[in-house]
Design an enzyme around this catalytic site. Structure first.
Site, short mmCIF file in Angstrom:
data_model
loop_
_atom_site.label_atom_id
_atom_site.label_comp_id
_atom_site.label_asym_id
_atom_site.label_seq_id
_atom_site.Cartn_x
_atom_site.Cartn_y
_atom_site.Cartn_z
N TYR A 191 -20.91 -8.45 -9.45
CA TYR A 191 -20.03 -7.31 -9.79
C TYR A 191 -18.77 -7.34 -8.92
CZ TYR A 191 -18.42 -2.50 -10.39
OH TYR A 191 -17.65 -1.39 -10.64
N LYS A 234 -14.77 -7.76 -10.08
CA LYS A 234 -13.69 -6.80 -9.84
C LYS A 234 -12.60 -7.41 -8.96
CE LYS A 234 -15.31 -3.28 -12.26
NZ LYS A 234 -14.62 -2.79 -13.46
#
Ligand SMILES: NC(=O)c1ccc[n+]([C@@H]2O[C@H](COP(=O)([O-])OP(=O)(O)OC[C@H]3O[C@@H](n4cnc5c(N)ncnc54)[C@H](OP(=O)(O)O)[C@@H]3O)[C@@H](O)[C@H]2O)c1
Length: 229
Positions: A154, A158
């Protein structure tokens, strides 16, 4: 607005509609979109950011309706929390498919429409977990990491989104494009362990979605101002 059936996205649509803006609520599932939109008074656009044809159809629909001034790339998935060494390429690819390539798909499909706007604005909903500066700071994310740690896939997705934001800003000075960190927010995303309300999280997104052409570009902003890249 992509990924607006629930969570922060739905609340961003609600706040923008309440402020008098005309908003298209993006939903990959039509029925879920209709449910969310009915409560808010928005119109639905079907849009799955992992599907080229779906994104192209959404852009055609928006073009028929007269175009758009603001694109909010909010759709995101967390991936599963697991040991870093258990993460294989397929696992990380699945997270990137939505969080990174999904944004490339929408930017590719909507660029022409944005270019036609007098004041095109893009907001990429990123995360503090995408900050490399925070990732190497032992005091950062002390509230988040112990309870929720899909940080390798994750966080990497990002961080990639942050770099996309800066590179689009450099390549496209005719638009304003910024990344935002809504903060650790109680949504399905983290089984409602987040410490912030969706109302507070959405305000950060709305602030950057409603800037004028004299507003910033290539920034990363959270509740407390600039987030270190
Ligand atoms: N919650 C937090 O603490 C937090 C913190 C920092 C950043 N963020 C970011 O904020 C954004 C929203 O998160 P959230 O907490 O509101 O999550 P959420 O409640 O899980 O909502 C995610 C939204 O994204 C949509 N979505 C997922 N995959 C999609 C796809 N392929 N195409 C279109 N829509 C898709 C979901 O639609 P369905 O209903 O169809 O699944 C849903 O509307 C994400 O980008 C997330 O990374 C969240």
């Amino acid at each position: 607005m992509t990924g607006a059936t629930r969570g922060i996205g739905r609340e961003v649509v609600a706040q923008l509609v309440a402020a008098g803006h005309e908003v298209l609520l993006g939903a990959r599932d039509r029925a879920a979109g209709d449910r969310a939109a009915a409560a808010i008074g928005a119109e639905v656009v079907e849009l799955d950011v992992t599907d080229d044809a779906s994104v192209a159809r959404a852009a055609q629909m928006v073009r028929r309706r007269g175009g758009l001034d603001v694109l909010v790339n909010n759709a995101g998935v967390p991936g599963h929390a697991c040991d870093a060494t258990e993460i294989d390429a397929a696992t990380i690819r699945a997270v990137f498919e939505t969080n990174v390539f999904g944004v490339v798909r929408t930017m590719h499909a909507f660029a022409g429409l944005l270019r036609a706007s007098a004041q095109p604005v893009v907001v990429n909903v990123s995360s503090g977990l995408g900050s490399i500066a925070a990732a190497v700071d032992p005091d950062a994310h002390v509230d988040t990491v112990p309870v929720w740690v899909p940080a390798l896939h994750y966080g990497a997705s990002k961080a990639a989104l942050n770099m996309l934001t800066v590179q689009y800003a450099r390549a496209c000075p005719w638009m304003r494009i910024n990344a935002v960190d809504p903060g650790f927010t109680a949504t399905d995303f983290n089984d409602h362990r987040g410490t912030r309300s969706v109302a507070d999280a959405a305000r950060v997104v709305v602030d950057l979605a409603t800037i004028g052409f004299d507003g910033p570009t290539a920034t990363f902003t959270g509740d407390h101002g600039t987030v270190p890249w």
